[in-house]
Design a protein around this motif. Structure first.
Motif, PDB file in Angstrom:
ATOM      1  N   ILE A 129       0.866  -1.192   0.000  1.00 28.52           N
ATOM      2  CA  ILE A 129       0.000   0.000   0.000  1.00 28.52           C
ATOM      3  C   ILE A 129       0.896   1.233   0.000  1.00 28.52           C
ATOM      4  O   ILE A 129       1.782   1.368   0.857  1.00 28.52           O
ATOM      5  N   THR A 130       0.682   2.107  -0.974  1.00 31.54           N
ATOM      6  CA  THR A 130       1.651   3.185  -1.196  1.00 31.54           C
ATOM      7  C   THR A 130       0.984   4.565  -1.337  1.00 31.54           C
ATOM      8  O   THR A 130      -0.195   4.666  -1.661  1.00 31.54           O
TER       9      THR A 130
ATOM     10  N   ASN B 166       3.175  10.616  -3.223  1.00 32.40           N
ATOM     11  CA  ASN B 166       4.247  11.591  -3.488  1.00 32.40           C
ATOM     12  C   ASN B 166       5.316  11.087  -4.452  1.00 32.40           C
ATOM     13  O   ASN B 166       5.859  11.860  -5.232  1.00 32.40           O
TER      14      ASN B 166
ATOM     15  N   LEU C 165       8.014   4.398  -5.203  1.00 34.68           N
ATOM     16  CA  LEU C 165       7.828   3.680  -3.939  1.00 34.68           C
ATOM     17  C   LEU C 165       7.158   2.328  -4.133  1.00 34.68           C
ATOM     18  O   LEU C 165       7.443   1.379  -3.400  1.00 34.68           O
TER      19      LEU C 165
ATOM     20  N   GLU D 221      -5.089   6.473  -4.370  1.00 32.85           N
ATOM     21  CA  GLU D 221      -6.221   6.817  -5.256  1.00 32.85           C
ATOM     22  C   GLU D 221      -5.971   8.130  -5.989  1.00 32.85           C
ATOM     23  O   GLU D 221      -6.613   8.410  -7.002  1.00 32.85           O
TER      24      GLU D 221
ATOM     25  N   LEU E 100     -10.181   3.618  -2.612  1.00 32.10           N
ATOM     26  CA  LEU E 100      -9.916   4.384  -1.396  1.00 32.10           C
ATOM     27  C   LEU E 100      -9.297   3.511  -0.305  1.00 32.10           C
ATOM     28  O   LEU E 100      -9.538   2.294  -0.255  1.00 32.10           O
TER      29      LEU E 100
ATOM     30  N   PRO F 115      -9.875   3.329   3.100  1.00 35.38           N
ATOM     31  CA  PRO F 115     -10.734   2.617   4.051  1.00 35.38           C
ATOM     32  C   PRO F 115     -11.532   1.466   3.421  1.00 35.38           C
ATOM     33  O   PRO F 115     -12.020   0.601   4.149  1.00 35.38           O
TER      34      PRO F 115
ATOM     35  N   GLY G  90      -7.983  -0.484   0.540  1.00 36.30           N
ATOM     36  CA  GLY G  90      -6.765  -0.709   1.335  1.00 36.30           C
ATOM     37  C   GLY G  90      -7.054  -1.568   2.548  1.00 36.30           C
ATOM     38  O   GLY G  90      -6.347  -2.546   2.822  1.00 36.30           O
ATOM     39  N   GLN G  91      -8.106  -1.201   3.261  1.00 33.72           N
ATOM     40  CA  GLN G  91      -8.409  -1.917   4.496  1.00 33.72           C
ATOM     41  C   GLN G  91      -8.768  -3.386   4.241  1.00 33.72           C
ATOM     42  O   GLN G  91      -8.443  -4.253   5.046  1.00 33.72           O
TER      43      GLN G  91
ATOM     44  N   LEU H 257      -5.655  -5.273   4.200  1.00 33.80           N
ATOM     45  CA  LEU H 257      -5.141  -5.469   5.571  1.00 33.80           C
ATOM     46  C   LEU H 257      -5.882  -6.593   6.282  1.00 33.80           C
ATOM     47  O   LEU H 257      -5.295  -7.384   7.016  1.00 33.80           O
TER      48      LEU H 257
ATOM     49  N   PHE I  90       3.649  -1.033   4.052  1.00 34.22           N
ATOM     50  CA  PHE I  90       2.857   0.197   3.944  1.00 34.22           C
ATOM     51  C   PHE I  90       3.769   1.415   3.976  1.00 34.22           C
ATOM     52  O   PHE I  90       4.622   1.538   4.858  1.00 34.22           O
TER      53      PHE I  90
ATOM     54  N   GLY J  13       1.067   8.058   5.682  1.00 37.82           N
ATOM     55  CA  GLY J  13       1.069   8.933   6.846  1.00 37.82           C
ATOM     56  C   GLY J  13       1.059   8.167   8.166  1.00 37.82           C
ATOM     57  O   GLY J  13       0.631   7.006   8.226  1.00 37.82           O
TER      58      GLY J  13
ATOM     59  N   ILE K 264      -3.666   2.875  11.953  1.00 42.03           N
ATOM     60  CA  ILE K 264      -4.803   2.015  11.583  1.00 42.03           C
ATOM     61  C   ILE K 264      -4.274   0.689  11.021  1.00 42.03           C
ATOM     62  O   ILE K 264      -4.746  -0.398  11.378  1.00 42.03           O
TER      63      ILE K 264
ATOM     64  N   LEU L 232       6.564   5.772   7.569  1.00 42.26           N
ATOM     65  CA  LEU L 232       5.568   6.806   7.851  1.00 42.26           C
ATOM     66  C   LEU L 232       6.128   8.227   7.699  1.00 42.26           C
ATOM     67  O   LEU L 232       7.113   8.435   7.019  1.00 42.26           O
TER      68      LEU L 232
ATOM     69  N   CYS M 133       8.968  12.503   1.967  1.00 43.02           N
ATOM     70  CA  CYS M 133       8.982  12.241   3.409  1.00 43.02           C
ATOM     71  C   CYS M 133      10.305  12.665   4.039  1.00 43.02           C
ATOM     72  O   CYS M 133      10.370  12.925   5.228  1.00 43.02           O
TER      73      CYS M 133
ATOM     74  N   PHE N 190      16.870   1.586   5.388  1.00 41.57           N
ATOM     75  CA  PHE N 190      16.055   2.800   5.250  1.00 41.57           C
ATOM     76  C   PHE N 190      14.790   2.633   6.080  1.00 41.57           C
ATOM     77  O   PHE N 190      14.074   1.631   5.944  1.00 41.57           O
TER      78      PHE N 190
HETATM   79  P1  NAD Z   1      -1.938   8.192   3.447  1.00 41.55           P
HETATM   80  O1  NAD Z   1      -1.561   7.552   4.727  1.00 41.55           O
HETATM   81  O2  NAD Z   1      -3.121   9.061   3.406  1.00 41.55           O
HETATM   82  O3  NAD Z   1      -2.177   7.095   2.305  1.00 41.55           O
HETATM   83  C1  NAD Z   1      -1.194   6.130   1.983  1.00 41.55           C
HETATM   84  C2  NAD Z   1      -1.901   4.931   1.361  1.00 41.55           C
HETATM   85  O4  NAD Z   1      -2.690   4.306   2.369  1.00 41.55           O
HETATM   86  C3  NAD Z   1      -2.840   5.286   0.217  1.00 41.55           C
HETATM   87  O5  NAD Z   1      -2.779   4.287  -0.774  1.00 41.55           O
HETATM   88  C4  NAD Z   1      -4.200   5.269   0.903  1.00 41.55           C
HETATM   89  O6  NAD Z   1      -5.279   5.020   0.046  1.00 41.55           O
HETATM   90  C5  NAD Z   1      -4.007   4.126   1.887  1.00 41.55           C
HETATM   91  N1  NAD Z   1      -4.932   4.139   3.024  1.00 41.55           N
HETATM   92  C6  NAD Z   1      -5.551   5.193   3.592  1.00 41.55           C
HETATM   93  N2  NAD Z   1      -6.344   4.779   4.602  1.00 41.55           N
HETATM   94  C7  NAD Z   1      -6.218   3.435   4.676  1.00 41.55           C
HETATM   95  C8  NAD Z   1      -6.799   2.432   5.502  1.00 41.55           C
HETATM   96  N3  NAD Z   1      -7.672   2.726   6.458  1.00 41.55           N
HETATM   97  N4  NAD Z   1      -6.437   1.152   5.298  1.00 41.55           N
HETATM   98  C9  NAD Z   1      -5.543   0.835   4.332  1.00 41.55           C
HETATM   99  N5  NAD Z   1      -4.993   1.736   3.502  1.00 41.55           N
HETATM  100  C10 NAD Z   1      -5.313   3.025   3.682  1.00 41.55           C
HETATM  101  O7  NAD Z   1      -0.630   8.966   2.965  1.00 41.55           O
HETATM  102  P2  NAD Z   1      -0.496   9.920   1.710  1.00 41.55           P
HETATM  103  O8  NAD Z   1      -1.171  11.201   2.032  1.00 41.55           O
HETATM  104  O9  NAD Z   1      -0.838   9.175   0.485  1.00 41.55           O
HETATM  105  O10 NAD Z   1       1.103  10.145   1.691  1.00 41.55           O
HETATM  106  C11 NAD Z   1       1.764  11.125   2.401  1.00 41.55           C
HETATM  107  C12 NAD Z   1       2.375  10.544   3.665  1.00 41.55           C
HETATM  108  O11 NAD Z   1       3.262   9.475   3.341  1.00 41.55           O
HETATM  109  C13 NAD Z   1       3.231  11.548   4.401  1.00 41.55           C
HETATM  110  O12 NAD Z   1       2.956  11.445   5.776  1.00 41.55           O
HETATM  111  C14 NAD Z   1       4.655  11.109   4.100  1.00 41.55           C
HETATM  112  O13 NAD Z   1       5.605  11.485   5.064  1.00 41.55           O
HETATM  113  C15 NAD Z   1       4.485   9.631   4.037  1.00 41.55           C
HETATM  114  N6  NAD Z   1       5.569   9.008   3.306  1.00 41.55           N
HETATM  115  C16 NAD Z   1       6.498   8.286   3.993  1.00 41.55           C
HETATM  116  C17 NAD Z   1       7.578   7.715   3.330  1.00 41.55           C
HETATM  117  C18 NAD Z   1       8.629   6.917   4.048  1.00 41.55           C
HETATM  118  O14 NAD Z   1       9.421   6.254   3.385  1.00 41.55           O
HETATM  119  N7  NAD Z   1       8.672   6.944   5.366  1.00 41.55           N
HETATM  120  C19 NAD Z   1       7.691   7.883   1.937  1.00 41.55           C
HETATM  121  C20 NAD Z   1       6.730   8.630   1.272  1.00 41.55           C
HETATM  122  C21 NAD Z   1       5.664   9.187   1.962  1.00 41.55           C
END
Ligand code: NAD
Length: 480
Positions: free
Chosen positions: A145-146, A149, A154, A175, A204, A206, A209-210, A213, A223, A226, A232, A248, A281, A449
């Motif tokens: 799940i990605t 950005n 990724l 999405e 989406l 929730p 993706g969910q 999971l 994953f 954020g 979650i 994250l 990130c 990393f």
């Molecule tokens: P996000 O957490 O909103 O979404 C990431 C992915 O999770 C998406 O595919 C989304 O659809 C999915 N998702 C959302 N809710 C979910 C759920 N309940 N169950 C399963 N999947 C779910 O993040 P974003 O806004 O797409 O990305 C930005 C964030 O990602 C920032 O916080 C950034 O720092 C982080 N990020 C971290 C890294 C790293 O390597 N640490 C790299 C890139 C981005």
């Protein structure tokens, strides 16, 4: 109008409910397509396809899988320009950045893991009366799940090691940015990649993706996203005892020590702060500067920031494109408002640029630098994930270390100094997964990393990725 469908068992299929989500180009505000809005029933189909393909794929020899990775790398290379264009369109990032970073790295991910897997040596531990052989088995069906950005960059960072270790995949790209994942699936079809080994379910978080999971037959979840979503993910996956890797958010510090080369540091801090509109990130969204050189440094930093060209991502000389969406723009702007309420002063930026007709409805923001904020303020501790950087002064290294460590995040950071030993010692005291000395985003893919604190759990890269995507077992053979 593009119609982006799921990719299941080697075929493109609409979601069972036949519902679609709109997909926009954030730099123009135009709708470019629709993507399947999937749910648990689609995930069920994708997992079944991945399970059915598992025996065939995991039975191939490592060399055969390495050959597939090389073939995928070559096929992506042939589409490099198309990948860059599509990624730029979907994210609003400059085409030059999409080419240099996103397209390049997506190709490299396959070539790197092919070569890395080739160089693996058997792990054998001899005893007086027995020999232990470490055996790596694939985990099974894995869920990837990605975020939006660095979409293909990724996703392929996870796909390549998962495939080479013999797993089959159900992936859910963001999405907001489904286009390059779709292009990737088309590429697999063109090279007759075995059906069912790689599947995509769009939609989406929730719902689509969910469901990944929650599916009992998905044995590992990798994953990236954020921190809030990571919570979650952990809550759902942990009681099911799935392997879990969480990459994250971050609130990284760029620290300029009193002996730094000021010009070099100003260039580095501007790049770390504003690459991809601050939506990496690893971006250095807090700049910490020794007060003895603060005035000189700040002057050069502002010059660097104001020299960046903000505008049409399709133009080769654009440095900063749009942010990912109008909603995200509003969120980023709300932090500028908050910064003012918290006593901050905008040194440059803070406003939307006036752009030509084609980009006049795009989600653009001028790169913004804010000073005068307490290091513990919300603006300086919460992840904004946009082109907004705060500037803080410190007195001496000890205070700098305290300030750098003063958020709940711990992903990355950089320190700028003319004394490399001092830089190294300083880095050891920063609670992050990676520190750069006099550079930023300089990556060797063999290295670990990942984040500490609220920035994640687990490590990706080289050996760590191969370990995550395999179950290590030991076979102890008693000698005669
Ligand atoms: P996000 O957490 O909103 O979404 C990431 C992915 O999770 C998406 O595919 C989304 O659809 C999915 N998702 C959302 N809710 C979910 C759920 N309940 N169950 C399963 N999947 C779910 O993040 P974003 O806004 O797409 O990305 C930005 C964030 O990602 C920032 O916080 C950034 O720092 C982080 N990020 C971290 C890294 C790293 O390597 N640490 C790299 C890139 C981005």
């Amino acid at each position: 109008m593009l119609k982006i469908e799921n990719f299941i068992d080697g075929e493109f299929k609409s979601s069972i409910n036949e519902e679609f989500l709109d997909n926009y180009n954030p730099a123009t505000g135009e709708k470019v397509g629709e993507i399947s809005s999937s749910g648990p029933r689609d995930v069920e189909k994708a997992v079944k396809a991945a399970e059915d393909a598992f025996f065939g794929w995991s039975s191939l020899s490592m060399d055969e899988r390495i050959n597939w990775l090389e073939k995928i790398g070559d096929a992506l290379e042939a589409k490099k320009e198309e990948i860059a264009k599509v990624e730029s369109l979907d994210t609003g990032k400059p085409i030059s950045l999409a080419r240099r970073v996103d397209a390049n790295r997506s190709i490299t991910n396959f070539r790197f893991f092919a070569q890395f897997a080739k160089n693996q040596e058997a792990q054998i531990f001899e005893m007086n009366d027995a020999t232990n052989y470490v055996h790596r088995k694939p985990v099974g069906v894995v869920g990837l799940i990605t975020p939006w950005n660095l979409p293909l960059y990724l996703l392929t960072w996870k796909i390549a090691p998962a495939l080479v270790m013999g797993n089959t995949i159900v992936a859910k790209p963001s999405e907001l940015t489904p286009l390059t994942a779709n292009l990737f699936a088309k590429t697999l079809q063109e090279i007759d990649f075995p059906k069912g080994v790689f599947n995509i379910v769009h939609g989406l978080g929730p719902s689509a993706g969910q469901a990944i999971l929650e599916h009992p037959n998905v044995k590992a979840i990798s994953f990236t996203g954020g921190t809030q979503t990571g919570r979650i993910v952990a809550k759902i996956a942990a009681p099911l005892f799935k392997k879990l890797s969480l990459e994250l958010g971050g609130k990284n510090a760029t620290v300029i020590l009193n002996d730094a080369d000021i010009l070099q540091a100003a260039k580095g801090a501007a790049k770390a702060g504003f690459t991809n509109s601050g939506q990496v990130c690893l971006c250095g969204s807090r700049i910490l500067i020794d007060e003895s050189i603060a005035d000189d440094f700040t002057k050069h930093l502002i010059e660097e920031i104001e020299a960046m060209k903000v505008g049409n991502p399709q133009e080769e000389d654009t440095d900063i494109g749009s942010v990912i969406s109008p909603q995200h723009l509003e969120k980023v702007e709300s932090y500028i408002q908050l910064a003012l309420e918290e006593g901050g002063e905008i040194l440059t930026g803070g406003n939307r640029p006036k752009l030509d007709k084609v980009n006049s409805n795009g989600a653009f923001l001028m790169p913004t630098l804010i000073s005068g904020l307490d290091i513990k303020s919300r603006t300086a501790t919460e992840e904004i994930f946009g082109p907004v950087v705060t500037l803080h002064t410190f007195k001496g290294d000890e205070e700098a270390i305290k300030m750098a460590n003063s958020t709940d995040y711990g992903l990355a950071g950089s320190v700028w100094t003319s004394d490399l030993q001092r830089g190294k010692e300083f880095s050891k005291q920063i609670d992050t997964g990676i520190m750069w000395v006099n550079t930023w985003l300089h990556r060797d893919l063999r290295t670990p990393f990942g984040g500490v604190k609220n920035s994640g759990v687990g490590r990706e890269g080289g050996q760590w990725s191969l370990s995550f995507f395999s179950e290590m077992t030991n076979i102890c053979v008693k000698n005669d």
